[in-house]
Design a protein around this motif. Structure first.
Motif, mmCIF file in Angstrom:
data_model
loop_
_atom_site.group_PDB
_atom_site.id
_atom_site.type_symbol
_atom_site.label_atom_id
_atom_site.label_comp_id
_atom_site.label_asym_id
_atom_site.label_seq_id
_atom_site.Cartn_x
_atom_site.Cartn_y
_atom_site.Cartn_z
ATOM 1 N N ALA A 196 1.129 -1.495 -0.072
ATOM 2 C CA ALA A 196 0.332 0.017 0.074
ATOM 3 C C ALA A 196 1.208 1.172 0.144
ATOM 4 N N ARG A 197 0.432 2.282 0.041
ATOM 5 C CA ARG A 197 1.097 3.299 -0.553
ATOM 6 C C ARG A 197 0.545 4.534 0.762
ATOM 7 N N ARG A 198 1.192 5.457 0.840
ATOM 8 C CA ARG A 198 0.864 5.452 2.176
ATOM 9 C C ARG A 198 0.051 6.785 1.428
ATOM 10 N N PRO A 199 -0.965 7.313 2.346
ATOM 11 C CA PRO A 199 -2.283 8.765 2.447
ATOM 12 C C PRO A 199 -1.502 10.360 1.639
ATOM 13 N N ALA A 200 -1.964 9.741 0.152
ATOM 14 C CA ALA A 200 -1.550 11.396 0.152
ATOM 15 C C ALA A 200 -1.795 12.380 0.929
ATOM 16 N N ILE A 201 -2.718 12.859 1.973
ATOM 17 C CA ILE A 201 -3.316 13.823 2.709
ATOM 18 C C ILE A 201 -2.963 13.286 4.060
ATOM 19 N N PRO A 202 -1.773 13.851 5.024
ATOM 20 C CA PRO A 202 -1.582 13.229 6.265
ATOM 21 C C PRO A 202 -3.773 13.464 7.388
ATOM 22 N N ARG A 203 -4.432 13.143 6.792
ATOM 23 C CA ARG A 203 -5.456 13.997 7.480
ATOM 24 C C ARG A 203 -5.239 14.099 9.404
ATOM 25 N N LYS A 204 -5.442 13.173 9.770
ATOM 26 C CA LYS A 204 -5.327 13.299 10.975
ATOM 27 C C LYS A 204 -4.248 14.020 11.683
ATOM 28 N N ILE A 205 -2.847 14.593 10.997
ATOM 29 C CA ILE A 205 -2.182 15.325 11.849
ATOM 30 C C ILE A 205 -2.659 16.549 11.298
ATOM 31 N N PHE A 206 -3.890 16.725 9.836
ATOM 32 C CA PHE A 206 -3.631 18.098 9.663
ATOM 33 C C PHE A 206 -5.046 18.766 10.752
ATOM 34 N N GLY A 207 -5.999 16.892 10.984
ATOM 35 C CA GLY A 207 -6.711 17.157 12.731
ATOM 36 C C GLY A 207 -6.718 17.522 13.620
ATOM 37 N N SER A 208 -5.616 17.258 13.470
ATOM 38 C CA SER A 208 -4.847 17.720 15.314
ATOM 39 C C SER A 208 -4.830 19.094 15.412
ATOM 40 N N VAL A 209 -4.167 19.615 13.717
ATOM 41 C CA VAL A 209 -3.806 21.444 13.757
ATOM 42 C C VAL A 209 -5.108 21.871 14.104
ATOM 43 N N LEU A 210 -6.301 21.515 13.245
ATOM 44 C CA LEU A 210 -7.431 21.850 13.530
ATOM 45 C C LEU A 210 -7.699 21.942 15.112
ATOM 46 N N THR A 211 -8.205 20.662 15.521
ATOM 47 C CA THR A 211 -8.114 20.643 16.838
ATOM 48 C C THR A 211 -7.811 21.684 17.657
ATOM 49 N N GLY A 212 -6.358 21.744 17.564
ATOM 50 C CA GLY A 212 -6.290 23.120 18.250
ATOM 51 C C GLY A 212 -6.375 24.223 17.703
ATOM 52 N N ALA A 213 -6.005 24.607 16.565
ATOM 53 C CA ALA A 213 -6.282 25.782 16.039
ATOM 54 C C ALA A 213 -8.229 25.828 17.025
ATOM 55 N N GLY A 214 -9.104 25.550 16.071
ATOM 56 C CA GLY A 214 -10.756 25.071 17.072
ATOM 57 C C GLY A 214 -10.679 25.687 18.556
ATOM 58 N N VAL A 215 -9.737 24.983 19.076
ATOM 59 C CA VAL A 215 -10.152 25.245 20.717
ATOM 60 C C VAL A 215 -9.660 26.530 21.468
ATOM 61 N N GLY A 216 -8.396 26.489 20.424
ATOM 62 C CA GLY A 216 -7.708 28.578 20.592
ATOM 63 C C GLY A 216 -9.156 29.280 19.991
ATOM 64 N N LEU A 217 -9.550 29.074 19.160
ATOM 65 C CA LEU A 217 -10.364 29.617 18.981
ATOM 66 C C LEU A 217 -11.872 30.337 20.120
ATOM 67 N N LEU A 218 -11.855 29.273 20.564
ATOM 68 C CA LEU A 218 -13.115 28.984 21.371
ATOM 69 C C LEU A 218 -13.102 29.550 22.728
ATOM 70 N N ILE A 219 -11.693 29.353 23.331
ATOM 71 C CA ILE A 219 -10.525 29.733 24.214
ATOM 72 C C ILE A 219 -10.687 31.971 24.033
ATOM 73 N N PHE A 220 -10.273 32.416 23.000
ATOM 74 C CA PHE A 220 -10.157 33.179 22.606
ATOM 75 C C PHE A 220 -11.146 34.097 22.761
ATOM 76 N N GLY A 221 -12.174 33.727 21.838
ATOM 77 C CA GLY A 221 -13.409 34.430 22.242
ATOM 78 C C GLY A 221 -14.625 34.555 23.508
ATOM 79 N N GLY A 222 -14.236 33.579 24.287
ATOM 80 C CA GLY A 222 -14.604 34.022 25.144
ATOM 81 C C GLY A 222 -14.136 34.677 26.569
ATOM 82 N N GLN A 223 -12.676 34.765 26.666
ATOM 83 C CA GLN A 223 -11.451 35.199 27.107
ATOM 84 C C GLN A 223 -11.077 36.262 26.810
ATOM 85 N N TRP A 224 -10.788 36.603 25.364
ATOM 86 C CA TRP A 224 -10.182 37.993 25.315
ATOM 87 C C TRP A 224 -8.273 37.469 25.088
ATOM 88 N N ASN A 225 -7.966 36.586 25.462
ATOM 89 C CA ASN A 225 -6.951 35.853 26.524
ATOM 90 C C ASN A 225 -6.286 35.646 25.512
#
Length: 304
Positions: free
Chosen positions: A101-130
């Motif tokens: 098998a060939r490796r997946p063309a897009i590392p989806r789980k890694i991108f998912g981790s980055v988006l999870t961090g970005a999403g949680v960061g936006l939610l924290i920033f929108g609530g505390q502006w910190n």
């Protein structure tokens, strides 16, 4: 005091003179086969990932306009992360199942981790502006996501001693055949019949046994090429035509003919796979006999 019911339609009731009792036999439902099916890994955690963005979007409705925009952006990032993570888990399962098998063309789980961090960061920033708190919580969330679901496959998987061109050729052929099976599955779902879906699933598992045999011995690809190409595409086309015909009147004879067709196809694929295994066994025996003859001649020459 209770009294036993008796009448014309009861099991022990009297019959009218000259009229035989009508009997009805219930049709026995076939039990779907779950052979080869496995529960999806991380199923509960993936469901939670899809639930969190909905909760965050609901809470965001009670925020001011500026906080609403930031929280909705964070919820959208979390939803995209859940979608990428689910597809990444499926791609990894398919990668682990195959021997070549060939490796997946897009590392989806890694991108998912980055988006999870970005999403949680936006939610924290929108609530505390910190900004500092948002960055810290975003990094923690991304790290936890990565630790929970792991990395994507980052390298190709093939047989030792097989060149890259041969590996790509086998992987490409298997991927094309898997795409045909996916189209066949999508087509039979339109019939809205669970038993037929289970029947097609059983046929696909038989076909995948041929996939694994080809991956184990690339020399079998020549013998299986017609099965993985012409015959498999013919099964897909027959399934599409059956669904279109069956949807018009749900004719039982049409259904019986299609099930008989699937049985014939499954039998032929299984026989071809068994024949390839037999050929491998024959080649193995020949190699052993040749080596034994050479060793015997070598011993005789030394003794002479």
């Amino acid at each position: 005091m209770s009294k036993r019911f008796g009448g014309e339609f009861s099991p022990t009731g009297p019959r009218d003179a000259g009229r035989p009792r009508e009997t009805v036999t219930a049709q026995r439902l076939e039990v779907p086969s779950f052979k080869g099916r496995k529960p999806m890994r991380h199923g509960a955690k993936l469901n939670i990932l899809f639930l969190l963005p909905l909760v965050a979007a609901g809470v965001a409705l009670f925020q001011p306009v500026s906080g609403l925009a930031v929280d909705l952006a964070g919820a959208a990032a979390l939803m995209l992360s859940a979608w990428l993570t689910r597809d990444g888990v499926r791609a990894e399962d398919a990668f682990d199942e195959r021997k070549v098998a060939r490796r997946p063309a897009i590392p989806r789980k890694i991108f998912g981790s980055v988006l999870t961090g970005a999403g949680v960061g936006l939610l924290i920033f929108g609530g505390q502006w910190n900004m500092a708190a948002a960055l810290i919580m975003g990094l923690i969330a991304g790290a936890l996501h990565l630790a929970s679901f792991g990395l994507d496959p980052l390298s190709d998987k093939g047989l030792e001693g097989l060149d890259r061109r041969e590996t790509d050729r086998i992987a490409r052929k298997i991927e094309e055949a898997e795409a045909v099976l996916a189209q066949m599955t999508d087509a039979i779902k339109r019939a809205r019949d669970r038993q037929l879906e289970a029947r097609v699933q059983a046929f696909e598992e038989t076909v995948r046994q041929m996939f694994r045999q080809v991956e184990a011995d690339p020399r079998d690809l020549t013998a299986a090429r017609r099965y993985l190409g012409v015959y498999l595409q013919g099964a897909r086309d027959a399934t599409v035509q059956f669904v279109e015909l069956y949807a018009r009147g749900r004719d039982t004879q049409v259904r019986a003919d299609y099930e008989a067709f699937l049985t014939d196809m499954e039998t032929n694929f299984a026989k071809r796979t068994t024949a390839m295994l037999t050929d491998d066994r024959t080649n193995f025996d020949v190699e052993i006999e040749v080596l034994r003859d050479r060793l015997t001649r070598e011993n005789l020459r030394i003794e002479g």
